[in-house]
Structure formats: structure tokens, C-alpha cells
Scaffold this motif. Structure first.
Motif, PDB file in Angstrom:
ATOM      1  N   VAL A 164      38.749  40.437  42.537  1.00  0.00           N
ATOM      2  CA  VAL A 164      37.264  41.192  41.625  1.00  0.00           C
ATOM      3  C   VAL A 164      37.217  42.395  41.403  1.00  0.00           C
ATOM      4  CG1 VAL A 164      36.184  41.643  43.866  1.00  0.00           C
ATOM      5  CG2 VAL A 164      34.512  40.196  41.290  1.00  0.00           C
ATOM      6  N   PHE A 165      38.193  43.229  41.610  1.00  0.00           N
ATOM      7  CA  PHE A 165      37.873  44.561  42.089  1.00  0.00           C
ATOM      8  C   PHE A 165      38.577  45.050  40.421  1.00  0.00           C
ATOM      9  CE2 PHE A 165      35.719  44.625  45.739  1.00  0.00           C
ATOM     10  CZ  PHE A 165      34.507  45.248  45.528  1.00  0.00           C
ATOM     11  N   ARG A 166      38.791  45.044  39.187  1.00  0.00           N
ATOM     12  CA  ARG A 166      39.500  45.349  38.587  1.00  0.00           C
ATOM     13  C   ARG A 166      39.253  46.680  37.900  1.00  0.00           C
ATOM     14  NH1 ARG A 166      44.866  43.254  38.977  1.00  0.00           N
ATOM     15  NH2 ARG A 166      44.451  41.445  40.251  1.00  0.00           N
ATOM     16  N   PRO A 167      40.649  47.276  36.928  1.00  0.00           N
ATOM     17  CA  PRO A 167      39.628  48.767  36.120  1.00  0.00           C
ATOM     18  C   PRO A 167      39.404  47.630  34.835  1.00  0.00           C
ATOM     19  CG  PRO A 167      41.960  49.164  37.372  1.00  0.00           C
ATOM     20  CD  PRO A 167      40.954  47.931  37.357  1.00  0.00           C
TER      21      PRO A 167
ATOM     22  N   TYR B 280      28.555  44.909  42.001  1.00  0.00           N
ATOM     23  CA  TYR B 280      29.119  46.021  42.567  1.00  0.00           C
ATOM     24  C   TYR B 280      30.595  46.434  42.000  1.00  0.00           C
ATOM     25  CZ  TYR B 280      30.760  49.455  45.985  1.00  0.00           C
ATOM     26  OH  TYR B 280      31.804  50.184  46.855  1.00  0.00           O
ATOM     27  N   ALA B 281      31.576  45.345  42.078  1.00  0.00           N
ATOM     28  CA  ALA B 281      32.610  45.510  41.430  1.00  0.00           C
ATOM     29  C   ALA B 281      33.087  46.123  39.757  1.00  0.00           C
ATOM     30  CB  ALA B 281      33.719  44.158  41.375  1.00  0.00           C
ATOM     31  N   THR B 282      31.644  45.555  38.960  1.00  0.00           N
ATOM     32  CA  THR B 282      31.648  46.351  37.812  1.00  0.00           C
ATOM     33  C   THR B 282      31.220  47.491  37.420  1.00  0.00           C
ATOM     34  OG1 THR B 282      31.189  44.018  36.674  1.00  0.00           O
ATOM     35  CG2 THR B 282      30.818  45.725  35.317  1.00  0.00           C
ATOM     36  N   LEU B 283      30.176  47.474  38.397  1.00  0.00           N
ATOM     37  CA  LEU B 283      29.406  49.144  38.312  1.00  0.00           C
ATOM     38  C   LEU B 283      30.668  50.169  39.283  1.00  0.00           C
ATOM     39  CD1 LEU B 283      27.645  51.461  38.806  1.00  0.00           C
ATOM     40  CD2 LEU B 283      26.830  50.957  41.056  1.00  0.00           C
ATOM     41  N   LEU B 284      31.612  50.030  40.166  1.00  0.00           N
ATOM     42  CA  LEU B 284      32.580  50.298  39.902  1.00  0.00           C
ATOM     43  C   LEU B 284      32.921  50.938  39.063  1.00  0.00           C
ATOM     44  CD1 LEU B 284      33.505  49.890  43.636  1.00  0.00           C
ATOM     45  CD2 LEU B 284      32.033  51.221  42.825  1.00  0.00           C
ATOM     46  N   SER B 285      34.091  49.863  38.144  1.00  0.00           N
ATOM     47  CA  SER B 285      35.242  50.306  37.024  1.00  0.00           C
ATOM     48  C   SER B 285      34.127  50.500  35.886  1.00  0.00           C
ATOM     49  CB  SER B 285      35.261  48.763  36.512  1.00  0.00           C
ATOM     50  OG  SER B 285      34.761  48.170  36.361  1.00  0.00           O
ATOM     51  N   CYS B 286      33.132  51.234  36.495  1.00  0.00           N
ATOM     52  CA  CYS B 286      32.294  51.962  35.049  1.00  0.00           C
ATOM     53  C   CYS B 286      32.219  53.380  35.558  1.00  0.00           C
ATOM     54  CB  CYS B 286      30.855  51.031  34.412  1.00  0.00           C
ATOM     55  SG  CYS B 286      31.003  49.471  32.980  1.00  0.00           S
ATOM     56  N   ALA B 287      32.034  53.588  36.715  1.00  0.00           N
ATOM     57  CA  ALA B 287      31.818  55.027  36.522  1.00  0.00           C
ATOM     58  C   ALA B 287      32.664  55.651  36.509  1.00  0.00           C
ATOM     59  CB  ALA B 287      31.146  55.281  38.663  1.00  0.00           C
ATOM     60  N   GLU B 288      32.783  57.711  36.914  1.00  0.00           N
ATOM     61  CA  GLU B 288      33.499  58.472  36.800  1.00  0.00           C
ATOM     62  C   GLU B 288      34.360  59.124  38.234  1.00  0.00           C
ATOM     63  OE1 GLU B 288      32.764  60.373  32.295  1.00  0.00           O
ATOM     64  OE2 GLU B 288      30.935  59.476  33.412  1.00  0.00           O
ATOM     65  N   LEU B 289      33.001  58.768  38.903  1.00  0.00           N
ATOM     66  CA  LEU B 289      33.814  58.989  40.491  1.00  0.00           C
ATOM     67  C   LEU B 289      33.037  58.809  41.367  1.00  0.00           C
ATOM     68  CD1 LEU B 289      35.464  61.527  41.617  1.00  0.00           C
ATOM     69  CD2 LEU B 289      33.452  62.719  41.428  1.00  0.00           C
ATOM     70  N   GLY B 290      34.001  58.284  42.742  1.00  0.00           N
ATOM     71  CA  GLY B 290      33.091  57.179  43.622  1.00  0.00           C
ATOM     72  C   GLY B 290      33.010  58.717  44.747  1.00  0.00           C
TER      73      GLY B 290
ATOM     74  N   MET C 104      37.174  50.949  45.571  1.00  0.00           N
ATOM     75  CA  MET C 104      37.145  51.994  44.865  1.00  0.00           C
ATOM     76  C   MET C 104      38.471  52.179  43.407  1.00  0.00           C
ATOM     77  SD  MET C 104      34.525  55.268  46.131  1.00  0.00           S
ATOM     78  CE  MET C 104      33.046  54.620  46.316  1.00  0.00           C
ATOM     79  N   PHE C 105      39.357  52.218  44.216  1.00  0.00           N
ATOM     80  CA  PHE C 105      40.572  52.504  43.347  1.00  0.00           C
ATOM     81  C   PHE C 105      41.309  51.212  43.542  1.00  0.00           C
ATOM     82  CE2 PHE C 105      42.239  55.521  46.972  1.00  0.00           C
ATOM     83  CZ  PHE C 105      41.750  56.640  45.955  1.00  0.00           C
ATOM     84  N   GLY C 106      40.513  50.026  43.468  1.00  0.00           N
ATOM     85  CA  GLY C 106      41.268  48.305  42.920  1.00  0.00           C
ATOM     86  C   GLY C 106      40.348  48.630  41.080  1.00  0.00           C
ATOM     87  N   ALA C 107      39.036  49.106  41.791  1.00  0.00           N
ATOM     88  CA  ALA C 107      38.853  48.941  40.476  1.00  0.00           C
ATOM     89  C   ALA C 107      38.731  50.560  39.086  1.00  0.00           C
ATOM     90  CB  ALA C 107      37.263  49.680  40.325  1.00  0.00           C
TER      91      ALA C 107
END
Length: 443
Positions: free
Chosen positions: A217-220, A333-343, A362-365
Motif C-alpha cells: 500500500v506504500f507506493r511513490p 496515511y499511505a497517500t499522505l506520505l506519498s504527497c509529502a516532501e519530508l518525513g 516513508m521510504f516505501g512511499a
């Protein structure tokens, strides 16, 4: 629940194909909704045709692929008792442990059939390891311990004020002794696997590292143009401040994400101090963009830190910085990580040899990280200048934010993002199939 003598028998030689299937009980003495690694184990076993009894508390929603899989049966433990504010921890803890022993023993000995394997998360080690070891001995079940950290180091850092406390010494001796009874041991880092083979643990049974890896589910984002659409949907569903949406979408406001359980092993004071430092250098003349910081998760210290954020904002110490706290469903949550610029990860390892799952996600996204780095195993996951940056002080974190998010920082951030994508490309299924699957006889 059935409390009489066990009605179940071990599979016979002439058992049906269903009876011969590998059966595994996966036990978490915690919230299954916040135990991704153990639910990933359950899903991997089920996908390879094994039968899974997944045991734990049901406080938050499970990943739908787990809850809906026909080979997984979920057994919710009765919720643990809440500690009254007036009752000291040293009086409450024994009562809680006795209740947990009762519930676990009833379920594992009378409520469920014998299984070929019992896969247990550690910590918590008390009373899980004792109950698991006794049940496995009585039922001829192989015990596999998945070491995420050490229970005694968590106890030392969050409850009793240090490793010298007598109860911490007892907990350490208990964990070292009971930990030797596993048929197999899994660890989250190479450093932890090495420690378990040495005194005081001195574990002789096979021990192997199974690094955390992101779920599918965690994808760029496969198309950067979809970021605006994804953010619009996310903001609307999660009630994040919509007035900031246009400037986040066009990059004028930079989006940071930090996830947490709001526990003492994550010092959010570091992040707040860094944001104050960043904000003091922002403004029309400073060329530092405004920030939207979204913090996800639930936990005991949430109210305390939200009060502090409110106080800082009201006092005008966070100009151009907006902090939002939300709790998101797994897919959002997975979508949010893929849209962010820094974790941002503030995990402090109590043992020095565990790693935060949130960084793996985060790396998965494809999201680069700024992470607290003051522990031994940090380098097994985050590589400085390749997929993230490490810090130990608020000043160091503030410097990272200014460097990566200010003018001229996009080039370095792009390098880190490519490194995050590379690190996240190895998925949980690939890791599991090459390590745990052959041991269980499923691969």
C-alpha cells in the motif's frame, strides 16, 4: 469462548488436506491496528496457504487485506484495564498482568486448537513469553519469537527511571531467561541479532534478521500530476486546513509529515523547538517557505503536546508554520506520505538496536526522512546524504529543515527522494519469502 477440556486433536496421518495445512497462531499483546509487522506476518502466511489465528487487542482498524483474508481468523483479547489516576503503577501492574495471564491461557489452551507454530511479538515480554513458552511445551508447538526491542529497556526508560531499579533488573533477567526458549528468533536489525547471541541473552537457538519492509500500500506517486488530486481528497476527508491546500499543491507551502504513538520514547519537544527555530528565520526577507506539518497517530502524550503547540502558536512563535494532528485510515496515511516532501522521525531507541517502522513506510512511499540518529542501528536503515539525514538536537533538525526546504534545497531533496525510492523498492513479501517462509514450510 469454550472453557472445558480441549476438543481439538492433532492432525492424524490420514488427515485431510485442510488439516495438514500449516497452522500458525500470531500473538500480539497489544493493539493489532498498530502492529504492522505482526499483521504482515499473518498476511504472508495466509497468502501462502497457511491458516492463521491472529490474537491481540482490537483498538484501531486493521489493514483491510488482513481483516478480510479468508485464511485469517482474528481473536480479540478483552481490553486491558485502565489504570486509575490515583493508583500507583507498582500496584496496578501486577493486577493487569494476572488478567492478561488468565485471558491468554484460556484462549491458547481451551479456545483454540493446537497449532504447528506460535509466533509471538516481543516486547511486551511480561507475561507473553512465560505463557507462550508453557503453552508451546504442553501442546508440542514450536515457538518463534519476533524481537522488536527489549521489554526491560522500555520499562527502564518510561516507568521506573533507570536500569538500576530492582524491578528493571528482574524484568531483564526474566526476558533473558525466557527468550532462550524460542525454537527460532527473528530480529529487526543485525545489531539486535548479534546482541541476542551474546551475554546476558546467550540465545543458542537459530536467530536471523528480518528487516522491516513496506507493504504494497506504500507506493511513490507514479504521476506527479496526481499529487493535487490526492491532496484535495485527503484534505477534504481528514479535515486538514483547506485554506492551505492551494499553496501546498503548488509548492509554496512545504508539507512535512511525522507519525507517532505519542509516547516518551519520541521527544516531540525536539520537533517543536526546531520549528520555532525555523520560524524565527522565516518571513518575507528570509526566503524560507511556510510549512504545513501534519502529525498522525494516537497516544498518551498527545494532549500535552497539542497544548504546547497551541501555546506556541498563540504566542506568535510559529509564524508561517501550521501544525495539524490527525489520525488517518491506513490507505489515507499511505497517500499522505506519498504527497509529502519530508518525513520527520523522532524515535529514540531504548535498546539502541531497534528501528522505527514509520521510516520504512516513508521510504516505501518514496519519502526522504530527517530522523533522530543517536543509536547504534540507525545506519542499517537511514544513510546520510543518500535517503535521509540524521540529527540529535533541535538545532541540527532546524538546520536540516532550512537546508532542504529553503532556496537551493530542492536538488538535495531530489537526491534523497531517489535514495528513499531505492531503499523502499524491496518489499515485505520479498523479505519474508526469503527468510521466514522457508522456516515455516510455506516457501
Amino acid at each position: 469462548m469454550y472453557f472445558g477440556p480441549s476438543r481439538y486433536k492433532y492432525p492424524k496421518q490420514d488427515a485431510t488436506p485442510d488439516e495438514k495445512r500449516v497452522s500458525v497462531q500470531v500473538l500480539v499483546l497489544g493493539d493489532l491496528g498498530r502492529s504492522p509487522r505482526m499483521t504482515y506476518h499473518a498476511l504472508s502466511i495466509a497468502k501462502h496457504g497457511g491458516r492463521v489465528d491472529l490474537i491481540g487487542y482490537l483498538e484501531n482498524p486493521l489493514y483491510s487485506a488482513v481483516s478480510e483474508h479468508p485464511n485469517i481468523t482474528i481473536h480479540a483479547l478483552p481490553p486491558p484495564p485502565k489504570k486509575p489516576a490515583s493508583l500507583p503503577f507498582l500496584l496496578f501492574a501486577p493486577w493487569k498482568v494476572l488478567l492478561q495471564i488468565y485471558h491468554l491461557t484460556q484462549l491458547l489452551t481451551y479456545g483454540l486448537p493446537p497449532s504447528r507454530w506460535l509466533l509471538v511479538q516481543n516486547p511486551p515480554s511480561i507475561p507473553t513469553l512465560l505463557v507462550a513458552a508453557l503453552v508451546c511445551k504442553a501442546r508440542h508447538t514450536a515457538l518463534m519469537i519476533d524481537w522488536h526491542n527489549y521489554g526491560w529497556t522500555i520499562l527502564s526508560s518510561t516507568r521506573l527511571g533507570g536500569a538500576s531499579h530492582p524491578l528493571v533488573s528482574v524484568a531483564k533477567a526474566y526476558e533473558c531467561l525466557l527468550g532462550r526458549l524460542g525454537t527460532y528468533n527473528l530480529t529487526v536489525t543485525d545489531a539486535m541479532a548479534r546482541q541476542l547471541r551474546e551475554p546476558p541473552y546467550s540465545i543458542a537457538s537459530p536467530t536471523m534478521t528480518v528487516h522491516d519492509r513496506p507493504a504494497a500500500v506504500f507506493r511513490p506517486l507514479d504521476d506527479a500530476s496526481r499529487r493535487g488530486e490526492a491532496l484535495t481528497s485527503l484534505f477534504r476527508q481528514s479535515m486538514i486546513t483547506n485554506k492551505l491546500l492551494p499553496s501546498v499543491v503548488d509548492g509554496a507551502t512545504r508539507l512535512l509529515v511525522s507519525s507517532t504513538s505519542w509516547t516518551p520514547d519520541e521527544d516531540f519537544g525536539l520537533l517543536l523547538d526546531a520549528l520555532v527555530e525555523y520560524a524565527s528565520h522565516s518571513g518575507p526577507e528570509a526566503a524560507l517557505p511556510p510549512l504545513l506539518v501534519i502529525i498522525t497517530g494516537k497516544g498518551p502524550q498527545k494532549a500535552m503536546y497539542l497544548d504546547r503547540i497551541h501555546t506556541l502558536t498563540k504566542a506568535g512563535r510559529l509564524p508561517n508554520v501550521t501544525v495539524e494532528s490527525v489520525f488517518l485510515p491506513f490507505a489515507d496515511y499511505a497517500t499522505l506520505l506519498s504527497c509529502a516532501e519530508l518525513g520527520v522521525c523522532l524515535h529514540r531507541s531504548s535498546s539502541g538496536v531497534d528501528l522505527p517502522m514509520k521510516v520504512v513506510d516513508m521510504f516505501g512511499a518514496g519519502l526522504p526522512v530527517a530522523a533522530y540518529s543517536g543509536y547504534e542501528s540507525f545506519g542499517e536503515l537511514v544513510r546520510e546524504g543518500d535517503n535521509g539525514c540524521g540529527f540529535e538536537t533541535a538545532d541540527e533538525l532546524a538546520d536540516i529543515l532550512r537546508r532542504l526546504l529553503g532556496q537551493g534545497g530542492r536538488g538535495e531533496l531530489d537526491v534523497l527522494r531517489r535514495g528513499a525510492v531505492r531503499e523502499g523498492s524491496r518489499r515485505w513479501d520479498e523479505e519474508w519469502d526469503g527468510t521466514v517462509g522457508p522456516i515455516l514450510g510455506l516457501v
